[in-house]
Every structure is written in structure tokens, then in C-alpha cells.
Write a protein that holds these residues in place. Structure first.
Motif, PDB file in Angstrom:
ATOM      1  N   LEU A 178       0.845  -1.182   0.000  1.00  0.00           N
ATOM      2  CA  LEU A 178       0.000   0.000   0.000  1.00  0.00           C
ATOM      3  C   LEU A 178       0.886   1.240   0.000  1.00  0.00           C
ATOM      4  O   LEU A 178       1.709   1.417   0.895  1.00  0.00           O
ATOM      5  CB  LEU A 178      -0.905   0.024   1.240  1.00  0.00           C
ATOM      6  CG  LEU A 178      -1.584  -1.291   1.655  1.00  0.00           C
ATOM      7  CD1 LEU A 178      -2.462  -1.065   2.880  1.00  0.00           C
ATOM      8  CD2 LEU A 178      -2.387  -1.880   0.519  1.00  0.00           C
ATOM      9  N   SER A 179       0.727   2.075  -0.996  1.00  0.00           N
ATOM     10  CA  SER A 179       1.464   3.337  -1.065  1.00  0.00           C
ATOM     11  C   SER A 179       0.506   4.456  -0.705  1.00  0.00           C
ATOM     12  O   SER A 179      -0.511   4.658  -1.384  1.00  0.00           O
ATOM     13  CB  SER A 179       2.030   3.545  -2.470  1.00  0.00           C
ATOM     14  OG  SER A 179       2.754   4.749  -2.555  1.00  0.00           O
ATOM     15  N   LEU A 180       0.826   5.183   0.377  1.00  0.00           N
ATOM     16  CA  LEU A 180      -0.126   6.128   0.957  1.00  0.00           C
ATOM     17  C   LEU A 180       0.481   7.520   1.122  1.00  0.00           C
ATOM     18  O   LEU A 180       1.701   7.662   1.244  1.00  0.00           O
ATOM     19  CB  LEU A 180      -0.571   5.625   2.335  1.00  0.00           C
ATOM     20  CG  LEU A 180      -1.187   4.223   2.382  1.00  0.00           C
ATOM     21  CD1 LEU A 180      -1.320   3.760   3.815  1.00  0.00           C
ATOM     22  CD2 LEU A 180      -2.542   4.217   1.681  1.00  0.00           C
ATOM     23  N   PRO A 181      -0.368   8.550   1.165  1.00  0.00           N
ATOM     24  CA  PRO A 181       0.142   9.898   1.472  1.00  0.00           C
ATOM     25  C   PRO A 181       0.720   9.931   2.888  1.00  0.00           C
ATOM     26  O   PRO A 181       0.323   9.139   3.759  1.00  0.00           O
ATOM     27  CB  PRO A 181      -1.115  10.777   1.376  1.00  0.00           C
ATOM     28  CG  PRO A 181      -2.086   9.998   0.556  1.00  0.00           C
ATOM     29  CD  PRO A 181      -1.805   8.559   0.847  1.00  0.00           C
ATOM     30  N   PRO A 219      -3.692   8.043   8.671  1.00  0.00           N
ATOM     31  CA  PRO A 219      -3.935   7.295   9.915  1.00  0.00           C
ATOM     32  C   PRO A 219      -4.030   5.795   9.643  1.00  0.00           C
ATOM     33  O   PRO A 219      -4.066   5.368   8.480  1.00  0.00           O
ATOM     34  CB  PRO A 219      -5.274   7.858  10.398  1.00  0.00           C
ATOM     35  CG  PRO A 219      -5.937   8.382   9.167  1.00  0.00           C
ATOM     36  CD  PRO A 219      -4.836   8.883   8.285  1.00  0.00           C
ATOM     37  N   PRO A 220      -4.080   4.978  10.682  1.00  0.00           N
ATOM     38  CA  PRO A 220      -4.197   3.523  10.489  1.00  0.00           C
ATOM     39  C   PRO A 220      -5.421   3.175   9.644  1.00  0.00           C
ATOM     40  O   PRO A 220      -6.485   3.795   9.791  1.00  0.00           O
ATOM     41  CB  PRO A 220      -4.346   2.991  11.920  1.00  0.00           C
ATOM     42  CG  PRO A 220      -3.679   4.016  12.770  1.00  0.00           C
ATOM     43  CD  PRO A 220      -3.953   5.332  12.112  1.00  0.00           C
ATOM     44  N   LEU A 221      -5.264   2.201   8.741  1.00  0.00           N
ATOM     45  CA  LEU A 221      -6.352   1.777   7.883  1.00  0.00           C
ATOM     46  C   LEU A 221      -7.008   0.522   8.449  1.00  0.00           C
ATOM     47  O   LEU A 221      -6.319  -0.399   8.889  1.00  0.00           O
ATOM     48  CB  LEU A 221      -5.843   1.487   6.463  1.00  0.00           C
ATOM     49  CG  LEU A 221      -5.242   2.662   5.700  1.00  0.00           C
ATOM     50  CD1 LEU A 221      -4.780   2.208   4.324  1.00  0.00           C
ATOM     51  CD2 LEU A 221      -6.250   3.802   5.577  1.00  0.00           C
ATOM     52  N   SER A 222      -8.321   0.503   8.398  1.00  0.00           N
ATOM     53  CA  SER A 222      -9.064  -0.655   8.891  1.00  0.00           C
ATOM     54  C   SER A 222      -9.228  -1.644   7.747  1.00  0.00           C
ATOM     55  O   SER A 222     -10.137  -1.527   6.921  1.00  0.00           O
ATOM     56  CB  SER A 222     -10.432  -0.215   9.426  1.00  0.00           C
ATOM     57  OG  SER A 222     -11.158  -1.321   9.886  1.00  0.00           O
ATOM     58  N   GLY A 239       5.161   5.293   7.567  1.00  0.00           N
ATOM     59  CA  GLY A 239       3.719   5.258   7.337  1.00  0.00           C
ATOM     60  C   GLY A 239       3.314   5.409   5.889  1.00  0.00           C
ATOM     61  O   GLY A 239       2.160   5.151   5.531  1.00  0.00           O
ATOM     62  N   ALA A 240       4.234   5.814   5.007  1.00  0.00           N
ATOM     63  CA  ALA A 240       3.899   6.031   3.596  1.00  0.00           C
ATOM     64  C   ALA A 240       3.820   4.724   2.812  1.00  0.00           C
ATOM     65  O   ALA A 240       3.184   4.675   1.761  1.00  0.00           O
ATOM     66  CB  ALA A 240       4.915   6.965   2.950  1.00  0.00           C
ATOM     67  N   VAL A 243      -8.008   1.935   0.078  1.00  0.00           N
ATOM     68  CA  VAL A 243      -6.764   2.693  -0.100  1.00  0.00           C
ATOM     69  C   VAL A 243      -6.980   3.909  -0.998  1.00  0.00           C
ATOM     70  O   VAL A 243      -6.454   5.000  -0.734  1.00  0.00           O
ATOM     71  CB  VAL A 243      -5.661   1.777  -0.672  1.00  0.00           C
ATOM     72  CG1 VAL A 243      -4.412   2.583  -1.010  1.00  0.00           C
ATOM     73  CG2 VAL A 243      -5.321   0.673   0.336  1.00  0.00           C
ATOM     74  N   GLU A 244      -7.753   3.751  -2.055  1.00  0.00           N
ATOM     75  CA  GLU A 244      -8.024   4.876  -2.942  1.00  0.00           C
ATOM     76  C   GLU A 244      -8.775   5.991  -2.220  1.00  0.00           C
ATOM     77  O   GLU A 244      -8.613   7.177  -2.536  1.00  0.00           O
ATOM     78  CB  GLU A 244      -8.839   4.410  -4.152  1.00  0.00           C
ATOM     79  CG  GLU A 244      -8.023   3.586  -5.150  1.00  0.00           C
ATOM     80  CD  GLU A 244      -8.892   2.985  -6.231  1.00  0.00           C
ATOM     81  OE1 GLU A 244     -10.135   3.150  -6.152  1.00  0.00           O
ATOM     82  OE2 GLU A 244      -8.336   2.336  -7.140  1.00  0.00           O
TER      83      GLU A 244
END
Length: 354
Positions: A263-266, A270-273, A284-285, A302-303
Motif C-alpha cells: 500500500l502506497s499512501l500519502p 492514519p491507520p487503515l481498517s 507510514g507512507a 486505499v483509494e
């Protein structure tokens, strides 16, 4: 002393490409094949780059090294180690014999990525065999030499779909004078909050990973700054080998089953469920998820926070990479058409449409 295994095999590679063009035969470009699990399978004749290998030039005072695509990544690192220099992006090998060409084609970076940049940021120039049967040079061996469109960096993460990278010039940097790894007992929510806070402060953090129970940090820089940061943050000492094991996916988290997702995130997400087990990297990114959940559901979650998803291993889906919007796919097709008009290079590796 010259390595007897080093050889310029570009003529043979170019000949194989031209034969493939004349017969409209697709080619599967590979070195050690250590990253074959990434992307879609390619049914094509193998073009092996490993015979085209060797360090072409290296001047430690200029912080630039040029190597052929079949050069083992371990060999490149050994040469840099001898001069107390490194590739700051820490590209993973995922197996014995991983090559420089595969490093560029996959575009993967290690734990230092958010603080030091990605593989593409260190590419100064390349030589590429295109789908026109030409061996061309893009960029060069100095930092300020790019005019117009930067095709060299475009090769990063192209997975061989745009051409054969035969040679690459890379910017390198000195190794940090001091390196110290620590581990803090802190839960996921607090860890992400702390990392967001520390990211605004002059702390010498160069890696940050949370395994669900503990936050692991790497501190790098001058002796004084590292010691001061350790005094401030506290924590238990952590074996430095942890980061290589994380980078090469040798930690127990990465053992077989279930499917592994990247998962590539900004920043500061915060934590993803999500169902399954997560490992938080890159402060965290980047997050690794082991889950049997459906691809559509994972991507939807994620999107919603502005990220994208890649299926790394064991996921039986047709599109391991994040599906592209129509407009972006159109750009990809046009680029593929310009550089590989007959579509012979790794057809379908990235997407079925390419």
C-alpha cells in the motif's frame, strides 16, 4: 584490476532485438529474474542481459558510477563500499544475482526512501535499446545535463516495457559517519502521530518501521546528532541487520501466505481498517498487508485516502498493479507506441493493454 567476467555484449543484445523486430517475436527481458513475481506473466522468448556486465567507470570524487545492466547488484555495492559510498535509495535485490538493470527496471527503493529519494532520483543517464532497433544514449554522467524530456528516469519502474536498459549512470553519496538503530515500545496510532511530529523536526531519522507492537528507527549522520537524538528518543538498541531483512523481505512477516499487498499512501495517513496483518514502513507512507480480502475492497479503502495498491505475491488477480484511469492509460499507450511500436518488449508485464 579488471574483472574477467566484464564484457560489452551490447552488439549481441541489439542483434537479438533486431531479429525479434523482423520476425515480430515478443521478448521477455530479464537478468537474474529475481523480481519475476512482480507484474503479469509474459509469454515470450527470453532476452538475458547478464552477459552484458561490468563497471564502466567510477570516480569517487565525482560521486558518479556507470555500470552495465547485467552487473550484479552485489558487485556494485562492493565497489561503492570500498570507497565508503552507497546508493542512498537502498534498492532491494530479492535474490542472489539481482542485476543493476533489474534495479532500474523495477524502480524499487528501501527503508531510506522517504528521506533520501527513490531510485529514479539517482539516475543521471542511460543507454537503451529501443523498439526501433537503435542503441541510444539519454542523459549523461553529470547532474546538470538534462534538457527536454528526461527519458532516463522514465526507465525507472518501466519493467522492461519501453526498452532494454543496457547501461546506467548513477549518483552516489558518502556513507553516514554514524548509524544507530533503536526500538521503542509504542502502539500503532501513537507511532504514526510521533512520526508525523518528528518529521517536522531536525532529527536524523533515515528509516522507520512499526511491526504492530514496536517502532523501529534508524538514526544516521554525525556522531553528535545521532547521540543527541538517541538521548532524546530513548529506546532499546536494535541490530542494524533488521533494515536489510526488512528490505529483502526476510522478516517473519513476509513468510508465505496469505497474499501480500503493498500500500502506497500519502504522508500522515492514519491507520487503515483492513482485514489481515499490517507492517508499516517508510514512516507510514508504505504499508505491507497480508490479507485474503478481495482486491477490489482493498483498493477501494486505499483509494479513499489517496493511495494505490500493488499485489506483490500470491494474489491470483489479472492486474497486480493499480489499474489506471482511462486518461493515464492513454498516455502509457502513446509512450509505448513511441518507444516500442511493434510491442515486442515485455508485452503485458505492466498491464494487459501494454
Amino acid at each position: 584490476m579488471r574483472n574477467p567476467l566484464d564484457i560489452d555484449n551490447s552488439t549481441a543484445l541489439l542483434e537479438q532485438v533486431n531479429q525479434a523486430l523482423n520476425s515480430a517475436t515478443p521478448l521477455r527481458i530479464q537478468g537474474a529474474n529475481s523480481k519475476a513475481f512482480l507484474g503479469r506473466p509474459v509469454a515470450a522468448d527470453v532476452l538475458d542481459t547478464r552477459a552484458h556486465r561490468g563497471i564502466v567507470s567510477y570516480d569517487p570524487t565525482e560521486l558518479v558510477i556507470t555500470a552495465r545492466c547485467g552487473t550484479p547488484l552485489t558487485e556494485l555495492r562492493e565497489v561503492l563500499d570500498a570507497a565508503q559510498q552507497m546508493l542512498p535509495c537502498e534498492p532491494p535485490g530479492f535474490g542472489v544475482g539481482a542485476t543493476v538493470g533489474g534495479m532500474i527496471a523495477s524502480g524499487l527503493s528501501g527503508p531510506r526512501r522517504p528521506w533520501a529519494g527513490a531510485v529514479r532520483d539517482y539516475i543521471l543517464g542511460t543507454r537503451v535499446i529501443t523498439g526501433h532497433g537503435k542503441h541510444l544514449r539519454f542523459g549523461g554522467e553529470v547532474i546538470k545535463n538534462v534538457a527536454g524530456y528526461d527519458l532516463s528516469r522514465l526507465m525507472a519502474a518501466s519493467y522492461g516495457a519501453l526498452g532494454i536498459i543496457t547501461e546506467v549512470s548513477l549518483k552516489v553519496l558518502p556513507k553516514p559517519r554514524q548509524c544507530l538503530s533503536i526500538s521503542l515500545e509504542i502502539d500503532t496510532d501513537r507511532a504514526l502521530l510521533r512520526l508525523a511530529e518528528w518529521g517536522q523536526q531536525p532529527l536524523p531519522i533515515s528509516a522507520a518501521c512499526h511491526d504492530g507492537q514496536r517502532l523501529h528507527l534508524r538514526l544516521e549522520g554525525g556522531e553528535g546528532s545521532v547521540a543527541a537524538a538517541h538521548d532524546r528518543l530513548g529506546g532499546e538498541l536494535l541490530d542494524a541487520s533488521y533494515w536489510a531483512d526488512l528490505n529483502e523481505q526476510r522478516l517473519s512477516f513476509f513468510e508465505q501466505e496469505p497474499p501480500l499487498w503493498r500500500l502506497s499512501l500519502p504522508n500522515n495517513t492514519p491507520p487503515l481498517s483492513l482485514p489481515g496483518q499490517q507492517l508499516i514502513d517508510w514512516g507510514g507512507a508504505q504499508r505491507w498487508l497480508k490479507s485474503d480480502a478481495e482486491a477490489a475492497y482493498i483498493r477501494r479503502v486505499v483509494e479513499a485516502v489517496g493511495g494505490h495498491v500493488t499485489c506483490y505475491r500470491h494474489g491470483l488477480i489479472d492486474s497486480p498493479f493499480q489499474p489506471l484511469p482511462d486518461a493515464l492509460m492513454r498516455y502509457h499507450r502513446n509512450l509505448k507506441q513511441q518507444l516500442d511500436p511493434k510491442g515486442i518488449f515485455n508485452p503485458g508485464r505492466l498491464y494487459a493493454e501494454l
